[in-house]
Structure formats: structure tokens, C-alpha cells
Design a protein around this motif. Structure first.
Motif, PDB file in Angstrom:
ATOM      1  N   ALA A 159       0.866  -1.383   0.002  1.00 62.02           N
ATOM      2  CA  ALA A 159       0.051  -0.127  -0.014  1.00 62.02           C
ATOM      3  C   ALA A 159       0.919   1.099   0.024  1.00 62.02           C
ATOM      4  O   ALA A 159       1.923   1.139   0.578  1.00 62.02           O
ATOM      5  CB  ALA A 159      -0.968   0.056   1.244  1.00 62.02           C
ATOM      6  N   ILE A 160       0.433   2.154  -0.667  1.00 59.32           N
ATOM      7  CA  ILE A 160       1.148   3.558  -0.656  1.00 59.32           C
ATOM      8  C   ILE A 160       0.062   4.589  -0.184  1.00 59.32           C
ATOM      9  O   ILE A 160      -1.219   4.655  -0.329  1.00 59.32           O
ATOM     10  CB  ILE A 160       1.366   3.943  -2.017  1.00 59.32           C
ATOM     11  CG1 ILE A 160       2.302   2.762  -2.752  1.00 59.32           C
ATOM     12  CG2 ILE A 160       2.354   5.235  -2.084  1.00 59.32           C
ATOM     13  CD1 ILE A 160       2.520   3.202  -4.154  1.00 59.32           C
ATOM     14  N   VAL A 161       0.471   5.358   0.893  1.00 61.30           N
ATOM     15  CA  VAL A 161      -0.113   6.278   1.561  1.00 61.30           C
ATOM     16  C   VAL A 161       0.246   7.688   1.271  1.00 61.30           C
ATOM     17  O   VAL A 161       1.562   8.012   1.352  1.00 61.30           O
ATOM     18  CB  VAL A 161      -0.434   6.124   2.950  1.00 61.30           C
ATOM     19  CG1 VAL A 161      -1.158   7.223   3.634  1.00 61.30           C
ATOM     20  CG2 VAL A 161      -0.762   4.855   3.488  1.00 61.30           C
ATOM     21  N   THR A 162      -0.601   8.606   0.600  1.00 62.30           N
ATOM     22  CA  THR A 162       0.012  10.051   0.510  1.00 62.30           C
ATOM     23  C   THR A 162      -0.925  10.988   1.209  1.00 62.30           C
ATOM     24  O   THR A 162      -2.121  11.168   1.309  1.00 62.30           O
ATOM     25  CB  THR A 162      -0.520  10.261  -1.196  1.00 62.30           C
ATOM     26  OG1 THR A 162      -0.004   9.260  -1.942  1.00 62.30           O
ATOM     27  CG2 THR A 162       0.266  11.596  -1.742  1.00 62.30           C
ATOM     28  N   GLY A 163       0.111  11.623   1.990  1.00 60.61           N
ATOM     29  CA  GLY A 163      -0.677  12.681   3.013  1.00 60.61           C
ATOM     30  C   GLY A 163      -0.868  13.972   2.291  1.00 60.61           C
ATOM     31  O   GLY A 163      -2.222  14.402   2.707  1.00 60.61           O
ATOM     32  N   HIS A 164      -0.671  14.269   1.296  1.00 61.19           N
ATOM     33  CA  HIS A 164      -0.984  15.761   0.287  1.00 61.19           C
ATOM     34  C   HIS A 164      -0.152  15.612  -0.992  1.00 61.19           C
ATOM     35  O   HIS A 164       0.781  14.679  -1.017  1.00 61.19           O
ATOM     36  CB  HIS A 164      -0.933  16.956   1.205  1.00 61.19           C
ATOM     37  CG  HIS A 164       0.551  17.413   1.430  1.00 61.19           C
ATOM     38  ND1 HIS A 164       1.372  17.007   2.475  1.00 61.19           N
ATOM     39  CD2 HIS A 164       1.318  18.415   0.828  1.00 61.19           C
ATOM     40  CE1 HIS A 164       2.262  17.524   2.505  1.00 61.19           C
ATOM     41  NE2 HIS A 164       2.542  18.395   1.391  1.00 61.19           N
ATOM     42  N   THR A 165      -0.538  16.438  -1.772  1.00 57.95           N
ATOM     43  CA  THR A 165      -0.511  16.023  -3.221  1.00 57.95           C
ATOM     44  C   THR A 165       0.789  17.143  -3.822  1.00 57.95           C
ATOM     45  O   THR A 165       0.673  17.433  -4.909  1.00 57.95           O
ATOM     46  CB  THR A 165      -1.331  15.876  -4.171  1.00 57.95           C
ATOM     47  OG1 THR A 165      -2.470  17.120  -3.961  1.00 57.95           O
ATOM     48  CG2 THR A 165      -2.147  14.448  -3.932  1.00 57.95           C
ATOM     49  N   HIS A 166       1.543  17.741  -2.882  1.00 56.07           N
ATOM     50  CA  HIS A 166       2.716  18.490  -3.429  1.00 56.07           C
ATOM     51  C   HIS A 166       3.579  17.443  -4.070  1.00 56.07           C
ATOM     52  O   HIS A 166       3.669  16.482  -3.798  1.00 56.07           O
ATOM     53  CB  HIS A 166       3.328  19.325  -2.174  1.00 56.07           C
ATOM     54  CG  HIS A 166       2.744  20.629  -1.923  1.00 56.07           C
ATOM     55  ND1 HIS A 166       2.497  21.100  -0.458  1.00 56.07           N
ATOM     56  CD2 HIS A 166       1.895  21.325  -2.448  1.00 56.07           C
ATOM     57  CE1 HIS A 166       1.892  22.034  -0.330  1.00 56.07           C
ATOM     58  NE2 HIS A 166       1.328  22.447  -1.654  1.00 56.07           N
ATOM     59  N   PHE A 167       4.587  18.083  -4.843  1.00 53.17           N
ATOM     60  CA  PHE A 167       5.416  16.831  -5.754  1.00 53.17           C
ATOM     61  C   PHE A 167       6.280  16.295  -4.840  1.00 53.17           C
ATOM     62  O   PHE A 167       6.548  15.083  -5.205  1.00 53.17           O
ATOM     63  CB  PHE A 167       5.923  17.830  -6.831  1.00 53.17           C
ATOM     64  CG  PHE A 167       7.169  18.624  -6.640  1.00 53.17           C
ATOM     65  CD1 PHE A 167       7.123  19.802  -6.083  1.00 53.17           C
ATOM     66  CD2 PHE A 167       8.428  18.143  -6.391  1.00 53.17           C
ATOM     67  CE1 PHE A 167       8.348  20.536  -5.523  1.00 53.17           C
ATOM     68  CE2 PHE A 167       9.674  18.479  -6.028  1.00 53.17           C
ATOM     69  CZ  PHE A 167       9.599  19.843  -5.751  1.00 53.17           C
ATOM     70  N   ASP A 168       6.625  16.804  -3.856  1.00 51.34           N
ATOM     71  CA  ASP A 168       7.670  16.214  -3.068  1.00 51.34           C
ATOM     72  C   ASP A 168       7.156  15.095  -1.896  1.00 51.34           C
ATOM     73  O   ASP A 168       7.509  14.375  -1.263  1.00 51.34           O
ATOM     74  CB  ASP A 168       8.482  17.278  -2.250  1.00 51.34           C
ATOM     75  CG  ASP A 168       7.663  18.228  -1.119  1.00 51.34           C
ATOM     76  OD1 ASP A 168       6.517  18.440  -1.644  1.00 51.34           O
ATOM     77  OD2 ASP A 168       8.010  18.394  -0.312  1.00 51.34           O
ATOM     78  N   HIS A 169       6.003  14.718  -2.292  1.00 51.45           N
ATOM     79  CA  HIS A 169       5.127  13.731  -1.411  1.00 51.45           C
ATOM     80  C   HIS A 169       4.609  12.952  -2.746  1.00 51.45           C
ATOM     81  O   HIS A 169       4.300  11.619  -2.116  1.00 51.45           O
ATOM     82  CB  HIS A 169       4.010  14.319  -0.700  1.00 51.45           C
ATOM     83  CG  HIS A 169       4.744  15.329   0.492  1.00 51.45           C
ATOM     84  ND1 HIS A 169       4.550  14.713   1.894  1.00 51.45           N
ATOM     85  CD2 HIS A 169       5.088  16.315   0.368  1.00 51.45           C
ATOM     86  CE1 HIS A 169       5.044  15.719   2.554  1.00 51.45           C
ATOM     87  NE2 HIS A 169       5.336  16.712   1.586  1.00 51.45           N
ATOM     88  N   VAL A 170       4.147  13.212  -3.734  1.00 43.86           N
ATOM     89  CA  VAL A 170       3.359  12.482  -4.694  1.00 43.86           C
ATOM     90  C   VAL A 170       3.800  12.105  -5.994  1.00 43.86           C
ATOM     91  O   VAL A 170       3.324  11.191  -6.692  1.00 43.86           O
ATOM     92  CB  VAL A 170       1.777  13.223  -4.951  1.00 43.86           C
ATOM     93  CG1 VAL A 170       1.824  14.146  -5.834  1.00 43.86           C
ATOM     94  CG2 VAL A 170       0.848  12.238  -5.155  1.00 43.86           C
ATOM     95  N   LEU A 171       4.904  12.564  -6.339  1.00 44.22           N
ATOM     96  CA  LEU A 171       5.558  12.771  -7.818  1.00 44.22           C
ATOM     97  C   LEU A 171       5.765  11.096  -8.111  1.00 44.22           C
ATOM     98  O   LEU A 171       5.397  10.764  -9.139  1.00 44.22           O
ATOM     99  CB  LEU A 171       6.792  13.319  -7.852  1.00 44.22           C
ATOM    100  CG  LEU A 171       7.299  13.365  -9.159  1.00 44.22           C
ATOM    101  CD1 LEU A 171       6.445  13.800 -10.276  1.00 44.22           C
ATOM    102  CD2 LEU A 171       8.964  13.964  -9.351  1.00 44.22           C
ATOM    103  N   ASP A 172       6.328  10.426  -7.273  1.00 46.21           N
ATOM    104  CA  ASP A 172       6.846   9.091  -7.348  1.00 46.21           C
ATOM    105  C   ASP A 172       5.511   7.871  -7.233  1.00 46.21           C
ATOM    106  O   ASP A 172       5.672   6.591  -7.478  1.00 46.21           O
ATOM    107  CB  ASP A 172       7.620   8.527  -6.779  1.00 46.21           C
ATOM    108  CG  ASP A 172       9.129   9.210  -7.232  1.00 46.21           C
ATOM    109  OD1 ASP A 172       9.230   9.683  -8.504  1.00 46.21           O
ATOM    110  OD2 ASP A 172       9.827   9.563  -6.568  1.00 46.21           O
ATOM    111  N   VAL A 173       4.366   8.453  -6.635  1.00 44.19           N
ATOM    112  CA  VAL A 173       3.402   7.481  -6.288  1.00 44.19           C
ATOM    113  C   VAL A 173       2.780   6.822  -7.435  1.00 44.19           C
ATOM    114  O   VAL A 173       2.680   5.524  -7.494  1.00 44.19           O
ATOM    115  CB  VAL A 173       2.320   8.171  -5.312  1.00 44.19           C
ATOM    116  CG1 VAL A 173       1.253   7.381  -5.077  1.00 44.19           C
ATOM    117  CG2 VAL A 173       3.050   8.621  -4.149  1.00 44.19           C
TER     118      VAL A 173
END
Ligand SMILES: [Zn+2]
Length: 290
Positions: free
Chosen positions: A76-90
Motif C-alpha cells: 500500500a502507498i499512503v499519500t498525505g497531500h499532493t505537493h510534488f515532494d510527496h506524490v510525484l513517484d506515487v
């Protein structure tokens, strides 16, 4: 102070011999891999670490080779918010591993645009109905808790709003809007962990008596009474500091501390709130077990 002065060791915890360990690995920025009994949860994994000139001037592309190298397995992958330094690689890691993504509506839009299968993306925002969403992944129980982003950019949250239209992926930095913000509580093997992905919180929403708080440092100096609120809200046994590194520097260069994070002052304030709290930071890709 150097982050190595705060290095965690397994001795920070009483490791039981009766069960396998819960292994927590720092991936840099706010990213963590948490593994127990063969199940791996990734939170905000960001390993591409685009350069500053790219972040300013060009569309951002996830580096598949780096994602494959540093995130070889995920359930599982959890994303806390969608700024690029959190979500780019998701989206990339989701497609490589088949992991299910849990994130906001904004995260869902992005993943769908990047070709992640619909049944592999859970929008925890629209299914909340005022209550924290829960999920079970192997031995982990996840609870997604509404939170807020620190307003560190001249008193404002950087890039507010949702990623709503991703027809033109890849996106540029400013298109990675924040979206709804979540903390995640992870309960496993009798332990309670909590990932705070931005240096602010909704004090009444969070769980108390957290065994290990994975705490984002970036922006903490501009959040009102951050250290006392965190310590009083979570009453943590241990705190692992994250997001203090220069995330424009590549993974192979190791984590470089940004002086603006004011780590010495942060440590002093957290220790003043609770002299017995175990405080630590890990080297890039370093692990601690509990
Ligand atoms: Zn952010």
C-alpha cells in the motif's frame, strides 16, 4: 548539530523476542517504508528528487529506475497531500508494485491520469463522511486523519487547491496542488505509529499515546506553538524527525540538512516539553525497529 547526533538505534526501543520487528526506513523528505511480517506500507515515497532548475523550469517526471531501486516492494502507498515532494513517484511505484494507493481526491485524479488502475486507488477524502477512513493491509490497521498543511510560504500554504485536471501530465511544480491533507495512524503488533506529513495538525483529531511519531519538520517555525501542541496532542514515546533534508539533492548524495529547519532549536523545545521523549533522525535509507 548534525542529524547524526540524533541517530536512532534499535536500542531506542525494547524489542520483543516473541514477534518479528516492525521496521521503519526513512526514504528522505517525508517518505517512509514500514514493514512487518512481509507487508510493506510506503508513506509519501519521493526518491526522484528532481533538481531545483527542473522544479522551476520544466515538467516533473518520476524516475522509474530510482523508483524500482528504492521502492522495490509495496502493498500500500499512503499519500498525505499532493505537493510534488510527496506524490510525484506515487503513480510510478503503484504501477511497478501493484500496490493500492490511499490518498485524497487530488491524489486519485493524478493516479488515474498517470494510468494507475482504478481498483488500485482509494479516495479517502470522499469516503470519509466526517469520520476518519480506515483500511486493513496485511497486519496493519490504517486510519486516515484530517490534518492541515503548514503555512510556511509568507503565511500561506503553498499551491493550495486540488489537482483536478491532469490531462496534460507530466505536470509542473505549481500544478502539484496541495489537495486535502491527512495524517495516518498505523496500528500493528500492538504498536501505534503516526505519520505527520506537514508541520501542522488539527489537535483534537489525532490519537494520543503514540509509540513512534514520524514528524515532518519543514515549516515548523511558522506554525503557532507547534512543539507544545504536538507533544500534548500525541504524547509520543518517541519522535523520528523527517523532511529536514535538501530534497533537490539526489538520493546517492545522502541527506543534507537544511539550516533553515533549525533542528537544534526544535530538539531543545521538544525536550523541554517532555525530557523523557526519545528523539531521533535516520540517515537516508536508515532503519529503526520496534
Ligand atoms: Zn507540502
Amino acid at each position: 548539530m548534525r542529524p547524526s547526533d540524533l541517530r536512532f538505534s534499535s536500542r531506542a526501543f525494547d524489542l520483543p523476542t516473541s514477534r518479528s520487528p516492525i521496521r521503519v526506513t526513512w526514504l528522505g523528505t517525508a517518505g517512509f517504508a514500514i514493514e512487518h511480517e512481509g507487508t510493506t506500507i510506503l508513506i509519501d515515497p519521493y526518491v526522484t528528487r528532481v533538481s531545483l532548475p527542473t522544479a522551476i523550469a520544466r515538467p516533473l517526471a518520476s524516475n522509474v529506475a530510482l523508483a524500482r531501486r528504492f521502492a522495490p516492494k509495496a502493498d500500500a502507498i499512503v499519500t498525505g497531500h499532493t505537493h510534488f515532494d510527496h506524490v510525484l513517484d506515487v503513480p510510478t511505484i503503484a504501477k511497478l508494485t501493484g500496490a493500492t494507493v490511499y490518498g485524497s481526491r487530488s491524489c486519485t485524479h493524478l493516479c488515474r491520469a498517470e494510468g494507475v488502475a482504478a481498483d488500485r486507488v482509494v479516495d479517502v477524502e470522499t469516503t470519509m463522511r466526517g469520520e476518519p477512513v480506515r483500511a486493513e493491509v496485511g497486519p496493519f490497521e490504517l486510519r486516515f486523519v484530517p490534518s492541515v498543511h503548514s503555512a510556511f510560504a509568507l503565511g500561506r500554504i503553498p499551491f493550495p487547491g486540488d489537482i483536478a485536471d491532469c490531462a496534460d501530465v507530466p505536470l509542473r511544480t505549481h500544478h502539484y496542488k496541495c489537495g486535502a491533507v491527512f495524517g495516518v495512524e498505523l496500528r500493528v503488533a500492538g504498536k501505534r505509529l503516526y505519520h505527520l506529513g506537514s508541520a501542522d495538525l488539527l489537535d483534537v483529531k489525532v490519537p494520543r499515546d503514540v509509540d513512534l511519531l514520524l514528524m515532518c519538520v519543514a515549516g515548523w517555525t511558522t506554525t503557532s506553538r507547534f512543539t507544545s501542541r504536538v507533544m500534548q496532542a500525541f504524547t509520543p514515546d518517541a519522535v523520528l524527525l523527517s523532511h529536514w533534508d535538501d530534497f533537490f539533492s539526489p538520493m546517492d548524495a545522502g541527506a543534507k540538512m537544511l539550516p533553515a529547519m533549525q533542528l537544534p532549536r526544535l530538539v531543545e523545545e521538544l525536550t523541554r516539553e517532555d525530557p523523557s521523549v526519545k528523539l531521533g533522525a535516520l540517515p537516508l535509507l536508515g532503519s529503526v525497529c520496534l
